[in-house]
Enzyme design. Structure first.
Site, PDB file in Angstrom:
ATOM      1  CB  SER A   1      -0.794   0.124   1.040  1.00  0.00           C
ATOM      2  OG  SER A   1      -1.522  -1.242   1.280  1.00  0.00           O
TER       3      SER A   1
ATOM      4  CG  HIS B   1      -4.829  -2.052  -1.994  1.00  0.00           C
ATOM      5  ND1 HIS B   1      -5.819  -1.352  -1.155  1.00  0.00           N
ATOM      6  CD2 HIS B   1      -3.531  -2.418  -1.028  1.00  0.00           C
ATOM      7  CE1 HIS B   1      -5.274  -1.046  -0.140  1.00  0.00           C
ATOM      8  NE2 HIS B   1      -3.963  -1.446   0.065  1.00  0.00           N
TER       9      HIS B   1
END
Lengths: 248, 76
Positions: free
Chosen positions: A123, A146
């Protein structure tokens, strides 16, 4: 390496003499002084667990706090004895703003920096990994890309969506401008379906991160230090050449 | 507050709260022989080293302030 270097820590006690006199009284029980070791010209920043920003996380979380990292980065920039920075990452992500702040700090350092992703750099760890001048990833390490999404209270209004979209755009812009990955490829990884169990996105492993252009090379701590030494040498040569030009 | 993390929200905040509990209220950062360390007070005069906060790799070689060591405030 500087032979006569004092093991003075970068964010030294100047300015808080009251605090340092208080803590200098702290002594380990029954132990004698060890000989002072020579300081290193390479400093190492370890970023582990969650990146903690404006909100303090409950005690079950292992965190790296931005208020600890940012002064360290300032100290590394201003201390002439420090010539290079190694960033070791094993993080699950964290606060977007804090992560981007750290990434910007690393990217704007005037000294050479090398990052190494071990285990995971997920992330918000992705922009931090690419913020260094040169990046390494261990062969078994992974990076999960993501979409940014809001957890907790979500108000279903278009503004919320736009805000998140802008947040995501900041991450995408940073990553694409500091690494070799294209915006299309990064977005494709971010929104691909069927790879993650609970989410859309992609889990990029070692070699794949390099072939996608996200990370420069697969390697470990040996390669990372060797690369950093090489970059530090180039930096020294450049400084000497600049000095010569000024004299002429 | 925007989180961009792999960790599910319920794992980060197990009791459903939103991060208001002070995590490290007992942990403080101090200097031990010029090495910044994060310590936890375990008695009025004793502190246990939790983490070495320095970026200098040489500081991690010092046995005196390895994580787990107990430092004693000397008031003499």
């Amino acid at each position: 390496m500087n032979q006569d270097q004092e093991p003075k820590q970068p964010n030294g006690p100047e300015g808080n003499s009251e605090q340092s006199s208080l803590v200098s009284k702290l002594q380990s029980l029954g132990q004698t002084n060890v000989p002072q070791m020579e300081g290193s010209s390479i400093h190492c920043l370890t970023i582990v667990g969650q990146i903690e920003g404006h909100v303090q996380l409950p005690p079950n979380n292992k965190t790296t706090k931005y208020e600890h990292l940012i002064p360290q980065l300032v100290a590394i920039e201003q201390n002439p004895k420090i010539e290079g920075l190694l960033i070791i990452l094993n993080t699950v992500g964290g606060d977007v703003e804090a992560g981007l702040a750290i990434s910007e700090m690393i990217a704007s350092l005037s000294k050479p920096s090398v990052s190494l992703v071990l285990g995971g750099g997920h992330s918000i760890g992705v922009p931090i990994a690419v913020s260094a001048n040169y990046s390494f990833i261990a062969e078994t390490a992974t990076m999960t890309i993501h979409p940014v999404r809001l957890t907790g209270l979500v108000i279903g209004v278009p503004q919320t969506f736009e805000y998140l979209d802008k947040m995501q755009e900041r991450v995408i812009n940073f990553v694409t401008s500091h690494s070799g990955i294209t915006e299309e490829k990064f977005k494709e990884l971010m929104f691909s379906k069927g790879n993650l169990t609970r989410d859309i996105g992609t889990n990029v492993i070692g070699k794949d991160a390099v072939s996608d252009g996200l990370i420069n090379e697969v390697g470990g701590v040996g390669q990372a230090i060797a690369k950093l030494n090489e970059m530090m040498e180039q930096n020294r040569l450049k400084k000497t050449n600049d000095g010569l030009e000024v004299i002429q | 507050m925007t989180w961009y993390t792999l960790m599910p929200h319920e794992l980060m905040f197990p009791d459903g709260q939103n991060g208001q509990s002070a995590q490290n209220s007992v942990q403080t950062q101090m200097l031990y022989k010029n090495i910044p360390v994060l310590v936890e007070q375990i008695s009025p005069l004793e502190y246990k080293v939790v983490r070495v906060m320095s970026t200098d790799p040489a500081h991690f070689m010092n046995d005196d302030c390895c994580p787990g060591q107990i430092l004693r405030a000397d008031h003499s």
